[in-house]
Write a protein that holds these residues in place. Structure first.
Motif, PDB file in Angstrom:
ATOM      1  N   TYR A   1      20.324  -5.065 -19.287  1.00  3.07           N
ATOM      2  CA  TYR A   1      21.590  -4.744 -19.926  1.00  3.07           C
ATOM      3  C   TYR A   1      21.926  -5.782 -20.990  1.00  3.07           C
ATOM      4  N   CYS A   2      22.441  -5.280 -22.090  1.00  4.33           N
ATOM      5  CA  CYS A   2      22.974  -6.127 -23.154  1.00  4.33           C
ATOM      6  C   CYS A   2      24.486  -6.238 -22.954  1.00  4.33           C
ATOM      7  N   ALA A   3      25.030  -7.402 -23.258  1.00  6.55           N
ATOM      8  CA  ALA A   3      26.470  -7.610 -23.111  1.00  6.55           C
ATOM      9  C   ALA A   3      26.998  -8.426 -24.281  1.00  6.55           C
ATOM     10  N   ALA A   4      28.273  -8.212 -24.595  1.00  2.00           N
ATOM     11  CA  ALA A   4      28.919  -8.917 -25.706  1.00  2.00           C
ATOM     12  C   ALA A   4      30.246  -9.494 -25.255  1.00  2.00           C
ATOM     13  N   LYS A   5      30.530 -10.676 -25.766  1.00  8.52           N
ATOM     14  CA  LYS A   5      31.806 -11.311 -25.468  1.00  8.52           C
ATOM     15  C   LYS A   5      32.419 -11.793 -26.772  1.00  8.52           C
ATOM     16  N   TYR A   6      33.613 -11.298 -27.093  1.00  7.06           N
ATOM     17  CA  TYR A   6      34.306 -11.810 -28.260  1.00  7.06           C
ATOM     18  C   TYR A   6      34.734 -13.246 -27.985  1.00  7.06           C
ATOM     19  N   THR A   7      34.500 -14.126 -28.951  1.00 13.32           N
ATOM     20  CA  THR A   7      34.910 -15.509 -28.784  1.00 13.32           C
ATOM     21  C   THR A   7      35.156 -16.150 -30.136  1.00 13.32           C
ATOM     22  N   PRO A   8      36.225 -16.923 -30.267  1.00  7.71           N
ATOM     23  CA  PRO A   8      36.450 -17.653 -31.511  1.00  7.71           C
ATOM     24  C   PRO A   8      35.608 -18.928 -31.607  1.00  7.71           C
ATOM     25  N   TYR A   9      34.869 -19.227 -30.546  1.00  7.64           N
ATOM     26  CA  TYR A   9      34.074 -20.447 -30.520  1.00  7.64           C
ATOM     27  C   TYR A   9      32.583 -20.125 -30.538  1.00  7.64           C
ATOM     28  N   ASP A  10      31.831 -20.946 -31.168  1.00  4.66           N
ATOM     29  CA  ASP A  10      30.388 -20.727 -31.287  1.00  4.66           C
ATOM     30  C   ASP A  10      29.675 -21.276 -30.050  1.00  4.66           C
ATOM     31  N   TRP A  11      29.982 -20.641 -28.927  1.00  7.61           N
ATOM     32  CA  TRP A  11      29.463 -21.071 -27.645  1.00  7.61           C
ATOM     33  C   TRP A  11      28.518 -20.035 -27.054  1.00  7.61           C
ATOM     34  N   THR A  12      27.745 -20.477 -26.086  1.00  5.86           N
ATOM     35  CA  THR A  12      26.849 -19.596 -25.338  1.00  5.86           C
ATOM     36  C   THR A  12      27.422 -19.413 -23.933  1.00  5.86           C
ATOM     37  N   PHE A  13      27.458 -18.174 -23.479  1.00  4.29           N
ATOM     38  CA  PHE A  13      28.060 -17.877 -22.175  1.00  4.29           C
ATOM     39  C   PHE A  13      27.000 -17.293 -21.247  1.00  4.29           C
TER      40      PHE A  13
ATOM     41  N   LYS B   1      30.612 -12.360 -15.549  1.00  9.05           N
ATOM     42  CA  LYS B   1      31.988 -11.866 -15.509  1.00  9.05           C
ATOM     43  C   LYS B   1      32.780 -12.206 -16.750  1.00  9.05           C
ATOM     44  N   THR B   2      32.276 -13.091 -17.590  1.00  7.64           N
ATOM     45  CA  THR B   2      32.997 -13.439 -18.816  1.00  7.64           C
ATOM     46  C   THR B   2      32.757 -12.433 -19.934  1.00  7.64           C
ATOM     47  N   TYR B   3      31.791 -11.548 -19.765  1.00  4.34           N
ATOM     48  CA  TYR B   3      31.461 -10.608 -20.834  1.00  4.34           C
ATOM     49  C   TYR B   3      32.390  -9.410 -20.831  1.00  4.34           C
ATOM     50  N   ASP B   4      32.710  -8.936 -22.032  1.00  3.34           N
ATOM     51  CA  ASP B   4      33.703  -7.874 -22.197  1.00  3.34           C
ATOM     52  C   ASP B   4      33.084  -6.485 -22.329  1.00  3.34           C
ATOM     53  N   TYR B   5      31.920  -6.406 -22.939  1.00  2.73           N
ATOM     54  CA  TYR B   5      31.328  -5.109 -23.262  1.00  2.73           C
ATOM     55  C   TYR B   5      29.880  -5.066 -22.792  1.00  2.73           C
ATOM     56  N   TRP B   6      29.482  -3.881 -22.326  1.00  7.99           N
ATOM     57  CA  TRP B   6      28.154  -3.696 -21.761  1.00  7.99           C
ATOM     58  C   TRP B   6      27.497  -2.432 -22.301  1.00  7.99           C
ATOM     59  N   GLY B   7      26.176  -2.504 -22.453  1.00  7.33           N
ATOM     60  CA  GLY B   7      25.416  -1.315 -22.774  1.00  7.33           C
ATOM     61  C   GLY B   7      25.052  -0.551 -21.508  1.00  7.33           C
ATOM     62  N   GLN B   8      24.352   0.560 -21.696  1.00  6.88           N
ATOM     63  CA  GLN B   8      23.966   1.402 -20.562  1.00  6.88           C
ATOM     64  C   GLN B   8      22.694   0.934 -19.880  1.00  6.88           C
ATOM     65  N   GLY B   9      21.962   0.065 -20.525  1.00  7.40           N
ATOM     66  CA  GLY B   9      20.759  -0.489 -19.924  1.00  7.40           C
ATOM     67  C   GLY B   9      19.491   0.211 -20.351  1.00  7.40           C
ATOM     68  N   THR B  10      18.389  -0.522 -20.296  1.00 13.91           N
ATOM     69  CA  THR B  10      17.071   0.033 -20.568  1.00 13.91           C
ATOM     70  C   THR B  10      16.132  -0.422 -19.448  1.00 13.91           C
ATOM     71  N   GLN B  11      15.377   0.537 -18.914  1.00 15.43           N
ATOM     72  CA  GLN B  11      14.496   0.236 -17.784  1.00 15.43           C
ATOM     73  C   GLN B  11      13.218  -0.430 -18.280  1.00 15.43           C
ATOM     74  N   VAL B  12      12.859  -1.523 -17.635  1.00 22.13           N
ATOM     75  CA  VAL B  12      11.566  -2.157 -17.867  1.00 22.13           C
ATOM     76  C   VAL B  12      10.840  -2.183 -16.523  1.00 22.13           C
ATOM     77  N   THR B  13       9.690  -1.540 -16.489  1.00 24.46           N
ATOM     78  CA  THR B  13       8.896  -1.480 -15.263  1.00 24.46           C
ATOM     79  C   THR B  13       7.552  -2.134 -15.531  1.00 24.46           C
ATOM     80  N   VAL B  14       7.212  -3.121 -14.716  1.00 27.07           N
ATOM     81  CA  VAL B  14       5.978  -3.869 -14.898  1.00 27.07           C
ATOM     82  C   VAL B  14       4.996  -3.486 -13.801  1.00 27.07           C
ATOM     83  N   SER B  15       3.874  -2.966 -14.210  1.00 26.56           N
ATOM     84  CA  SER B  15       2.847  -2.572 -13.241  1.00 26.56           C
ATOM     85  C   SER B  15       1.825  -3.692 -13.084  1.00 26.56           C
ATOM     86  N   SER B  16       1.388  -3.867 -11.862  1.00 24.86           N
ATOM     87  CA  SER B  16       0.428  -4.960 -11.594  1.00 24.86           C
ATOM     88  C   SER B  16      -1.013  -4.477 -11.741  1.00 24.86           C
TER      89      SER B  16
END
Length: 126
Positions: free
Chosen positions: A95-107, A111-126
């Protein structure tokens, strides 16, 4: 409201290097800190990687450090996640997530993220 769309997942062999990406159609990402999280079957969603506005301060979970690379292109409103050396335990919905922030910080806290995508499945076969 910010819409996030992930793409680029799929079935990959162990050791593969897919590059899923997140795009915010019609919306600038430049005021948003961005993150990638994942959820494996039967497990809680967990942090994978995050990046600040300017893209110069990425952060990674220990489990992916040295294998995954997060970046961003603010002109294209995209945040790709380069995955290298995939392992079966990397199988999850990413899942990708976005957080609006006035500061150039990394989060890194989910739970601090405001917006989420629907997700993309990644399946790794051995």
């Amino acid at each position: 409201q910010v819409q996030l769309v992930e793409s680029g997942g799929g079935l990959v062999q162990a050791g593969g290097s897919p590059r899923p990406s997140c795009v915010a159609p019609g919306r600038t990402c430049s005021s948003f800190a961005m993150g990638w999280f994942r959820q494996a079957p039967g497990k809680e969603r967990e942090f994978v990687a995050a990046i600040n506005w300017s893209g110069d301060s990425p952060s990674y979970a220990d489990s992916v450090k040295g294998r995954f690379i997060i970046s961003r292109d603010n002109a294209k409103n995209t945040v790709p996640l380069q995955m290298n050396g995939l392992k079966p335990e990397d199988t999850a919905v990413y899942y990708c997530a976005a957080k609006y922030t006035p500061y150039d910080w990394t989060f890194t806290f989910m739970k601090t993220y405001d917006y989420w995508g629907q997700g993309t499945q990644v399946t790794v076969s051995s």
